[in-house]
Motif scaffolding. Structure first.
Motif, PDB file in Angstrom:
ATOM      1  N   VAL A  29       0.840  -1.195   0.000  1.00 42.08           N
ATOM      2  CA  VAL A  29       0.000   0.000   0.000  1.00 42.08           C
ATOM      3  C   VAL A  29       0.878   1.249   0.000  1.00 42.08           C
ATOM      4  CG1 VAL A  29      -1.776   1.285   1.252  1.00 42.08           C
ATOM      5  CG2 VAL A  29      -1.847  -1.206   1.222  1.00 42.08           C
ATOM      6  N   TYR A  30       0.621   2.130  -0.964  1.00 41.61           N
ATOM      7  CA  TYR A  30       1.348   3.398  -1.090  1.00 41.61           C
ATOM      8  C   TYR A  30       1.166   4.202   0.186  1.00 41.61           C
ATOM      9  CZ  TYR A  30       2.570   7.987  -3.007  1.00 41.61           C
ATOM     10  OH  TYR A  30       3.148   9.210  -3.233  1.00 41.61           O
ATOM     11  N   ASN A  31       2.275   4.660   0.780  1.00 42.46           N
ATOM     12  CA  ASN A  31       2.186   5.415   2.031  1.00 42.46           C
ATOM     13  C   ASN A  31       3.292   6.463   2.123  1.00 42.46           C
ATOM     14  OD1 ASN A  31       0.747   5.862   4.470  1.00 42.46           O
ATOM     15  ND2 ASN A  31       2.429   4.945   5.592  1.00 42.46           N
ATOM     16  N   ILE A  32       3.370   7.341   1.142  1.00 40.72           N
ATOM     17  CA  ILE A  32       4.382   8.398   1.137  1.00 40.72           C
ATOM     18  C   ILE A  32       3.684   9.727   1.399  1.00 40.72           C
ATOM     19  CG2 ILE A  32       6.138   9.581  -0.225  1.00 40.72           C
ATOM     20  CD1 ILE A  32       6.619   6.910  -1.666  1.00 40.72           C
ATOM     21  N   PRO A  33       4.069  10.417   2.485  1.00 37.10           N
ATOM     22  CA  PRO A  33       3.390  11.658   2.856  1.00 37.10           C
ATOM     23  C   PRO A  33       3.759  12.842   1.970  1.00 37.10           C
ATOM     24  CG  PRO A  33       5.180  11.207   4.374  1.00 37.10           C
ATOM     25  CD  PRO A  33       5.096  10.025   3.446  1.00 37.10           C
ATOM     26  N   SER A  34       2.856  13.813   1.922  1.00 36.77           N
ATOM     27  CA  SER A  34       3.093  15.071   1.222  1.00 36.77           C
ATOM     28  C   SER A  34       4.055  15.925   2.048  1.00 36.77           C
ATOM     29  CB  SER A  34       1.766  15.823   1.068  1.00 36.77           C
ATOM     30  OG  SER A  34       1.301  16.220   2.355  1.00 36.77           O
ATOM     31  N   HIS A  35       4.513  17.019   1.468  1.00 37.21           N
ATOM     32  CA  HIS A  35       5.369  17.959   2.202  1.00 37.21           C
ATOM     33  C   HIS A  35       4.628  18.525   3.409  1.00 37.21           C
ATOM     34  CE1 HIS A  35       8.669  17.835  -0.595  1.00 37.21           C
ATOM     35  NE2 HIS A  35       7.834  18.026  -1.603  1.00 37.21           N
ATOM     36  N   GLU A  36       3.341  18.778   3.246  1.00 36.95           N
ATOM     37  CA  GLU A  36       2.526  19.297   4.350  1.00 36.95           C
ATOM     38  C   GLU A  36       2.449  18.275   5.491  1.00 36.95           C
ATOM     39  OE1 GLU A  36      -2.026  20.851   5.267  1.00 36.95           O
ATOM     40  OE2 GLU A  36      -1.499  20.228   3.252  1.00 36.95           O
TER      41      GLU A  36
END
Length: 160
Positions: A29-36
């Motif tokens: 499962v894709y789990n890469i956070p945004s800069h925010e």
């Protein structure tokens, strides 16, 4: 197929790295956070550094940032603070340790006049106990979506 997490060793604070807040038991499962979300995690880590210092030993993060896909997979609420990087679940050895952690975090909030959103001592049906702690920024989208005040100072025990 294993999904590579970019910058998982990037420091969020002195003792915490991004990978601690993005790992899951569902590597597909894709789990890469945004800069925010990363900025929110850094704000959260400033509190966790205080907890670590006052406890006198490392603390372990069970769950941090969750992408919408991961949040659905684990059955998280659609307004979860995990979705914005504002929350972490901190592993404990039981209620005694969880209460100590909670007292430290609440004490720090009172000492500094800083606000937190929620501090929950949670227990699942298998007996695992952890502390869910969340700090929202002034303009938190999760609060707006849920029509809630910014930081609620919510403290409670939750048994599954």
């Amino acid at each position: 197929m294993e999904i590579v997490q970019l910058n998982s060793k990037a420091n969020l604070s002195e003792h915490f790295v991004l990978g601690e807040f993005t790992r899951s038991k569902y590597p597909e499962v894709y789990n890469i956070p945004s800069h925010e979300a990363i900025a929110n995690l850094k704000r959260l880590c400033s509190w966790l550094e205080v907890l670590r210092e006052r406890v006198g030993q490392p603390i372990v993060i069970n769950s941090g940032y969750r992408s919408p896909q991961l949040n659905r997979k684990v059955g998280g609420a659609s307004t979860s603070n995990h979705l914005t990087g504002c929350a972490a679940d901190i592993r404990t050895s039981g209620y005694d340790q969880a209460i100590v952690y909670a007292a430290i975090l609440i004490g720090y909030a009172k000492e500094t006049g800083q606000e937190f959103d929620e501090l929950l001592i949670e227990r699942n049906r298998y007996g695992a106990v952890w502390v869910h702690f969340a700090v929202r920024p002034e303009d938190c989208p999760a609060a707006t979506a849920a029509r809630q005040s910014k930081n609620r100072h919510k403290v409670s025990f939750i048994n599954a």
